[in-house]
Design an enzyme around this catalytic site. Structure first.
Site, PDB file in Angstrom:
ATOM      1  N   ALA A   1      85.034  33.441  -1.159  1.00  0.00           N
ATOM      2  CA  ALA A   1      85.869  34.622  -1.252  1.00  0.00           C
ATOM      3  C   ALA A   1      86.028  35.344   0.089  1.00  0.00           C
ATOM      4  O   ALA A   1      87.102  35.858   0.416  1.00  0.00           O
ATOM      5  CB  ALA A   1      85.257  35.578  -2.275  1.00  0.00           C
TER       6      ALA A   1
ATOM      7  N   GLU B   1      88.285  25.700   1.379  1.00  0.00           N
ATOM      8  CA  GLU B   1      87.737  25.649   0.011  1.00  0.00           C
ATOM      9  C   GLU B   1      86.750  26.786  -0.240  1.00  0.00           C
ATOM     10  O   GLU B   1      85.767  26.621  -0.939  1.00  0.00           O
ATOM     11  CB  GLU B   1      87.086  24.284  -0.247  1.00  0.00           C
ATOM     12  CG  GLU B   1      88.093  23.152  -0.356  1.00  0.00           C
ATOM     13  CD  GLU B   1      87.640  22.011  -1.265  1.00  0.00           C
ATOM     14  OE1 GLU B   1      86.758  22.204  -2.116  1.00  0.00           O
ATOM     15  OE2 GLU B   1      88.187  20.921  -1.107  1.00  0.00           O
TER      16      GLU B   1
ATOM     17  N   HIS C   1     107.088   2.088  14.430  1.00  0.00           N
ATOM     18  CA  HIS C   1     107.678   3.198  13.690  1.00  0.00           C
ATOM     19  C   HIS C   1     108.445   2.701  12.469  1.00  0.00           C
ATOM     20  O   HIS C   1     108.794   1.519  12.389  1.00  0.00           O
ATOM     21  CB  HIS C   1     108.577   4.014  14.617  1.00  0.00           C
ATOM     22  CG  HIS C   1     107.783   4.913  15.523  1.00  0.00           C
ATOM     23  ND1 HIS C   1     108.339   5.886  16.308  1.00  0.00           N
ATOM     24  CD2 HIS C   1     106.442   4.995  15.731  1.00  0.00           C
ATOM     25  CE1 HIS C   1     107.388   6.516  16.975  1.00  0.00           C
ATOM     26  NE2 HIS C   1     106.237   5.995  16.644  1.00  0.00           N
TER      27      HIS C   1
ATOM     28  N   ALA D   1      89.444  27.566  -7.113  1.00  0.00           N
ATOM     29  CA  ALA D   1      89.391  27.321  -8.551  1.00  0.00           C
ATOM     30  C   ALA D   1      88.864  28.596  -9.202  1.00  0.00           C
ATOM     31  O   ALA D   1      87.798  29.088  -8.807  1.00  0.00           O
ATOM     32  CB  ALA D   1      88.449  26.162  -8.834  1.00  0.00           C
TER      33      ALA D   1
ATOM     34  N   GLU E   1     111.462   3.096  11.484  1.00  0.00           N
ATOM     35  CA  GLU E   1     112.786   2.513  11.768  1.00  0.00           C
ATOM     36  C   GLU E   1     112.653   1.072  12.238  1.00  0.00           C
ATOM     37  O   GLU E   1     113.405   0.184  11.812  1.00  0.00           O
ATOM     38  CB  GLU E   1     113.508   3.297  12.875  1.00  0.00           C
ATOM     39  CG  GLU E   1     113.768   4.761  12.593  1.00  0.00           C
ATOM     40  CD  GLU E   1     112.612   5.648  13.055  1.00  0.00           C
ATOM     41  OE1 GLU E   1     111.440   5.264  12.856  1.00  0.00           O
ATOM     42  OE2 GLU E   1     112.867   6.735  13.607  1.00  0.00           O
TER      43      GLU E   1
ATOM     44  N   CYS F   1     112.880   4.918  19.431  1.00  0.00           N
ATOM     45  CA  CYS F   1     113.444   4.273  18.242  1.00  0.00           C
ATOM     46  C   CYS F   1     114.960   4.287  18.315  1.00  0.00           C
ATOM     47  O   CYS F   1     115.626   3.436  17.719  1.00  0.00           O
ATOM     48  CB  CYS F   1     113.008   5.015  16.988  1.00  0.00           C
ATOM     49  SG  CYS F   1     111.343   4.591  16.532  1.00  0.00           S
TER      50      CYS F   1
ATOM     51  N   LEU G   1      81.710  17.857   0.286  1.00  0.00           N
ATOM     52  CA  LEU G   1      83.020  18.046   0.920  1.00  0.00           C
ATOM     53  C   LEU G   1      83.584  16.793   1.596  1.00  0.00           C
ATOM     54  O   LEU G   1      84.158  16.873   2.681  1.00  0.00           O
ATOM     55  CB  LEU G   1      82.982  19.193   1.944  1.00  0.00           C
ATOM     56  CG  LEU G   1      82.511  20.561   1.460  1.00  0.00           C
ATOM     57  CD1 LEU G   1      82.475  21.554   2.627  1.00  0.00           C
ATOM     58  CD2 LEU G   1      83.400  21.090   0.346  1.00  0.00           C
TER      59      LEU G   1
ATOM     60  N   ARG H   1      92.381  17.152  -0.436  1.00  0.00           N
ATOM     61  CA  ARG H   1      91.502  16.849   0.706  1.00  0.00           C
ATOM     62  C   ARG H   1      92.077  15.675   1.500  1.00  0.00           C
ATOM     63  O   ARG H   1      92.049  15.675   2.732  1.00  0.00           O
ATOM     64  CB  ARG H   1      90.093  16.468   0.223  1.00  0.00           C
ATOM     65  CG  ARG H   1      89.301  17.636  -0.265  1.00  0.00           C
ATOM     66  CD  ARG H   1      87.896  17.201  -0.650  1.00  0.00           C
ATOM     67  NE  ARG H   1      87.169  18.345  -1.201  1.00  0.00           N
ATOM     68  CZ  ARG H   1      85.934  18.301  -1.646  1.00  0.00           C
ATOM     69  NH1 ARG H   1      85.254  17.165  -1.608  1.00  0.00           N
ATOM     70  NH2 ARG H   1      85.344  19.378  -2.119  1.00  0.00           N
TER      71      ARG H   1
END
Ligand SMILES: NC(=O)c1ccc[n+]([C@@H]2O[C@H](COP(=O)([O-])OP(=O)(O)OC[C@H]3O[C@@H](n4cnc5c(N)ncnc54)[C@H](OP(=O)(O)O)[C@@H]3O)[C@@H](O)[C@H]2O)c1
Length: 368
Positions: A291, A288, A45, A149, A47, A79, A199, A179
């Site tokens: 519509a 992505e 981790h 877009a 820490e 931790c 994609l 992505r």
């Protein structure tokens, strides 16, 4: 804390389903003694890494950690034990761990061992860094980020379906980063057929698990020759479809490495889809398009974040599709407001990001 948050972000793509965590250890005068950030694969981790660098100088020092340190045995020992053993005097951590099973326990453990603990510093930024983890931990479903877009007049394609490319190169580079931040990318059958997209994550940065591509396709229209299917053995493809699907086509898709999830709603109940993806430990999904999927997700109150790239072009035409379908708002007052808005120029495009007010937390299923 700003440095610790920047370190945390370096784990992007490498921690899911865990949190992004950064840690900086300093003397009381601000001299940096150690730094670290969490990467799932390394097991250690943030820490622990920072404490190792600081060594004996950690005694009486301050640890800045972007998230409450954990006090339970998980993949690693607590931790909080390491922090206490190192002699750290003060812990500054902006937020509690949103995991309801452990929340607050780390702070309690450190306080009971005599450490000075303070929270709240840069809490807004810290929440944002872990917005996906928090959402997944509290709902069991992936965080839904909708990206589209559009032209200035809100179109996502011309009336003939031409949609490549509306936006410029800088927006598309940024889209690759979005992505990279997610575990999944999701589209509807309409986009799979119209665009034959690939994609994949082409951000060029390391990621722990490959980006899994999801298609909502009740009638199993996805073309076995499509780019998605052709690359299914390198980057997973998951198709949600109906129970009475065409078996021969399903067999071809399966033989090419596609995984098929059948449910009685054929992927149309978006809450069920997200719950199924959550069960598979996917923390976040980038939607992505197109519509129809975008509109249905918004109608169902299941979108957690939106990013629109607006290009300075007017497509026009009544039959050219606009960005968001579905039912939409009846009155202006019902339109989905977006808050915490950020606007960035990308070449000659504009990237607008914001959050719909707390996505509806539906408990019951049913098609949407
Ligand atoms: N500019 C951009 O950012 C962008 C991004 C993506 C796509 N596009 C464009 O958008 C157009 C495609 O949009 P679209 O609305 O036709 O496609 P879509 O939203 O990708 O797909 C819709 C179809 O997916 C199937 N589906 C299955 N489960 C669904 C669910 N839960 N919700 C919604 N749909 C579900 C339905 O197929 P059936 O009804 O046939 O069973 C539905 O008609 C293309 O022209 C593409 O180029 C533009």
């Amino acid at each position: 804390m700003a440095r610790a948050l920047a370190l945390a972000a370096k784990g992007t793509g490498q921690v899911s389903p865990g949190p992004l965590v950064g840690c900086v250890i300093t003397t009381k005068d601000g001299e940096v003694l150690g730094e670290g950030f969490y990467v799932y694969q390394d097991v250690k981790h943030a820490e622990t890494l920072a404490l190792e660098q600081a060594g004996g100088r950690a005694r009486d020092a301050t640890a800045y950690v972007t998230l409450e340190p954990h006090a339970h045995f998980g993949k690693t020992p607590p931790c909080t034990n390491n922090l206490i053993a190192s002699g750290i005097k003060r812990l500054v951590a902006p937020i509690e761990d949103p995991n309801p099973k452990v929340s607050g326990r780390g702070f309690d453990h450190l306080r009971s061992a005599g450490l000075e603990v303070s929270s709240g510093l840069m809490a807004r930024e810290a929440k944002k860094v872990n917005e996906k983890y928090s959402h997944f931990m509290t709902t069991g479903r992936p965080f839904v980020h909708l990206k589209l877009a559009t032209s200035l007049d809100g179109k996502i394609a011309t009336r003939t379906g031409d949609s490549r490319w509306i936006t410029g190169g800088e927006s598309r580079v940024r889209a690759q980063e979005l992505r990279h931040e997610c575990d999944l990318i999701l589209i509807g059958a309409g986009t799979a057929l119209a665009d034959n997209p690939l994609l994949t994550d082409r951000a060029g940065k390391p990621r722990r698990r490959p980006l899994t591509r999801v298609v909502l396709d009740e009638r199993l229209q996805t073309d076995p020759e499509s780019q998605l299917v052709q690359t299914a053995k390198e980057a997973p493809v998951l198709i949600f479809t109906g129970e009475s699907l065409e078996t021969r086509k399903a067999e071809v898709l399966l033989s090419r490495g596609v995984e098929i999830v059948r449910d009685s709603f054929g992927g149309r109940d978006l809450l069920l889809v997200l719950e199924e993806l959550g069960k598979r430990s996917f923390q976040s999904v980038l939607v992505e398009g197109g519509a129809t999927v975008a509109g249905n997700l918004i109608d169902a109150g299941l979108v957690d974040k939106v990013t629109f790239f607006l290009a300075p072009v007017i497509i026009g035409g009544r039959d050219a599709p606009s960005a968001v379908g579905g039912h939409g708002a009846e009155r202006l007052i019902d339109a989905l407001g977006v808050v915490d808005v950020e606007i960035v120029q990308r070449g000659s495009d504009i990237e607008v990001t914001g959050y719909p007010p707390k996505a509806r937390d539906r408990n019951e299923g049913g098609p949407v």
